[in-house]
Scaffold this active site. Structure first.
Site, PDB file in Angstrom:
ATOM      1  NE  ARG A 285      -2.683   0.721   3.503  1.00 15.76           N
ATOM      2  CZ  ARG A 285      -2.165   1.548   4.415  1.00 15.76           C
ATOM      3  NH1 ARG A 285      -1.950   2.812   4.119  1.00 15.76           N
ATOM      4  NH2 ARG A 285      -1.869   1.132   5.621  1.00 15.76           N
TER       5      ARG A 285
ATOM      6  CE1 TYR B 177     -16.528   8.612 -16.592  1.00 17.34           C
ATOM      7  CE2 TYR B 177     -15.230   9.026 -14.621  1.00 17.34           C
ATOM      8  CZ  TYR B 177     -16.049   8.202 -15.361  1.00 17.34           C
ATOM      9  OH  TYR B 177     -16.375   6.969 -14.887  1.00 17.34           O
TER      10      TYR B 177
ATOM     11  CG  ASP C 220      -8.837  13.358 -17.229  1.00 15.53           C
ATOM     12  OD1 ASP C 220      -8.170  12.704 -18.050  1.00 15.53           O
ATOM     13  OD2 ASP C 220      -9.774  12.874 -16.568  1.00 15.53           O
TER      14      ASP C 220
ATOM     15  CE  LYS D 166     -11.924   4.620 -19.346  1.00 13.57           C
ATOM     16  NZ  LYS D 166     -11.804   5.245 -18.092  1.00 13.57           N
TER      17      LYS D 166
HETATM   18  C1  PLP Z   1     -11.663  11.304 -18.975  1.00 11.83           C
HETATM   19  C2  PLP Z   1     -11.761  10.351 -17.834  1.00 11.83           C
HETATM   20  N1  PLP Z   1     -11.143  10.652 -16.680  1.00 11.83           N
HETATM   21  C3  PLP Z   1     -11.197   9.822 -15.610  1.00 11.83           C
HETATM   22  C4  PLP Z   1     -11.903   8.645 -15.649  1.00 11.83           C
HETATM   23  C5  PLP Z   1     -11.959   7.747 -14.439  1.00 11.83           C
HETATM   24  O1  PLP Z   1     -11.077   6.694 -14.608  1.00 11.83           O
HETATM   25  P1  PLP Z   1     -11.249   5.249 -13.896  1.00 11.83           P
HETATM   26  O2  PLP Z   1     -12.489   4.634 -14.443  1.00 11.83           O
HETATM   27  O3  PLP Z   1      -9.984   4.539 -14.248  1.00 11.83           O
HETATM   28  O4  PLP Z   1     -11.371   5.516 -12.432  1.00 11.83           O
HETATM   29  C6  PLP Z   1     -12.568   8.286 -16.839  1.00 11.83           C
HETATM   30  C7  PLP Z   1     -13.326   7.030 -16.913  1.00 11.83           C
HETATM   31  O5  PLP Z   1     -14.038   6.768 -17.862  1.00 11.83           O
HETATM   32  C8  PLP Z   1     -12.501   9.166 -17.944  1.00 11.83           C
HETATM   33  O6  PLP Z   1     -13.124   8.886 -19.102  1.00 11.83           O
END
Ligand code: PLP
Length: 381
Positions: free
Chosen positions: A55, A108, A180, A205
């Protein structure tokens, strides 16, 4: 080693293979590390030893975080159990109760839920602004505003705002900037080189690229990442060794995948624009991506059906293109933002952002583009 069968079965196979140099990184599938003595454990706590307890840190987590740190040209990086874990750690490294966050209104849905629903309980305020309509942050920055947050390419409408301009304005106002970069990846653009302080990835992703792992990475300024690392450890959001390992393995082909997926997406966008059953197509223009290091428009696109009532039919008719509420795997897939990723938005917010029932989000894969087009054509016709 003990002589009895019971003791031998526990200890006999455990010879640390210190002399072995494997070509690929082994999986350090261990929750804890063993020490030679009290002196060695003391070294960990005084900052000289690397690993104690998974952890707190594990070589596979470090491998992934270091790779993204280098690719994003960052000073430091930390991995987390998911993109959301990395976003949480990054945001909490910057804001405290009483602070105010300024975020793009196109983010998101999960990020919005975190910033709105969870952080409001900690006394952290959120204001979402429309970067497509505004030209200035004036009038939105308060004395307690600390963080400016946006996505390079937004989910799900693929808007590319003028990031260099917004970053400059936010920095001039003394804000910390967090981007992001999930949809663009460092292959297309590296926001830290444009002045951002923190970059976050849902490594679930494109970084992993095979829809087989859930992971997040946060990279950026050293002092912010160090604080975020403490948050990951204290909130228990650390990445598992196996997830880190398989994500690092996926990362090796990021450049190849992005190149192919972006080229395929460009052709699919051109096809959809001409299709009579398709209304608006959301896909960045060449001008939008003027500040990208590579002039590619990403591999995601969204489109509206001309007749929204045919939406159930469309998903039913798809054969090998799967309906999966995620994205960025090597396989082409479709999602439906209203019923999945953007559920956290109210109907009013969704409509204001253009996220309608007829909106389909398409993640273009590495297959032969002719097959992708033929499959979409069949489902649309
Ligand atoms: C642009 C974006 N940021 C963050 C996330 C969150 O990521 P995670 O599902 O790995 O927690 C997503 C998830 O679809 C996303 O599309």
């Amino acid at each position: 080693m003990g002589e009895r069968f019971e003791t031998k079965t526990v200890h006999i196979g455990h010879e640390p293979l210190r002399q072995v140099t494997s070509k690929s990184t082994p999986i350090y599938q261990t929750s804890v590390f063993a020490f030679q003595g009290l002196e060695e454990v003391e070294q960990f706590y005084t900052g000289h030893g690397e690993y104690l307890y998974t952890r707190n840190g594990n070589p596979n987590q470090t491998e992934l975080a270091n790779a993204i740190t280098k690719l994003e040209q960052a000073e430091d990086g930390v991995s987390a159990a998911s993109g959301m874990g990395a976003i949480m750690a990054g945001v909490l490294a910057v804001v405290k109760p009483g602070d105010h966050i300024l975020a793009s209104h196109e983010i998101y849905g999960g990020t919005y839920a975190l910033l709105d629903k969870e952080l409001s309980r900690l006394g952290i305020e959120l204001e979402c602004i429309n970067l497509n309509e505004l030209t200035s942050l004036d009038g939105h920055i308060r004395p307690n505003t600390r963080l400016f947050y946006m996505e390079t390419i937004t989910n799900p409408l693929l808007t590319v705002a003028d990031m260099p301009g917004w970053v400059q304005q936010a920095k001039q106002a003394g804000l910390t900037v967090m981007i992001d970069n999930t949809f663009a990846t460092p292959y297309l653009v590296q926001p830290l080189t444009l002045g951002a302080d923190l970059v976050v990835h849902s490594a679930t992703k494109y970084i992993g690229g095979h829809s087989d792992a859930t992971a997040g990475v946060l990279v950026g300024k050293k002092e912010l990442v160090q604080r975020a690392r403490e948050i990951v450890v204290n909130y228990g959001a650390s990445l598992s060794p196996f997830e880190a390992w398989i994500t690092s393995r996926g990362l090796k082909t990021l450049a190849l995948r992005m190149e192919r997926q972006c080229d395929n997406a460009r052709e699919v966008a051109a096809f959809l624009r001409e299709h009579p059953a398709v209304g608006r197509v959301y896909y960045p223009s060449e001008a939008d991506v003027h500040f990208f290091a590579r002039k590619k428009q990403g591999a995601m696109l969204s489109f509206c059906l001309a007749d929204e009532s045919r939406i159930y039919d469309f998903y039913r008719k798809l054969d090998w293109i799967k309906f999966a509420p995620s994205l960025a795997g090597v396989e082409t897939s479709v999602s439906h933002p209203v019923t999945t990723s953007h559920r956290a938005f109210s109907e009013e917010q969704r409509l204001a952002s253009g996220i309608t029932m007829g909106l389909v989000r398409l993640s273009v894969g590495i297959e032969a583009v002719e097959d992708i087009v033929a499959e979409l054509d069949r489902a649309l016709s």
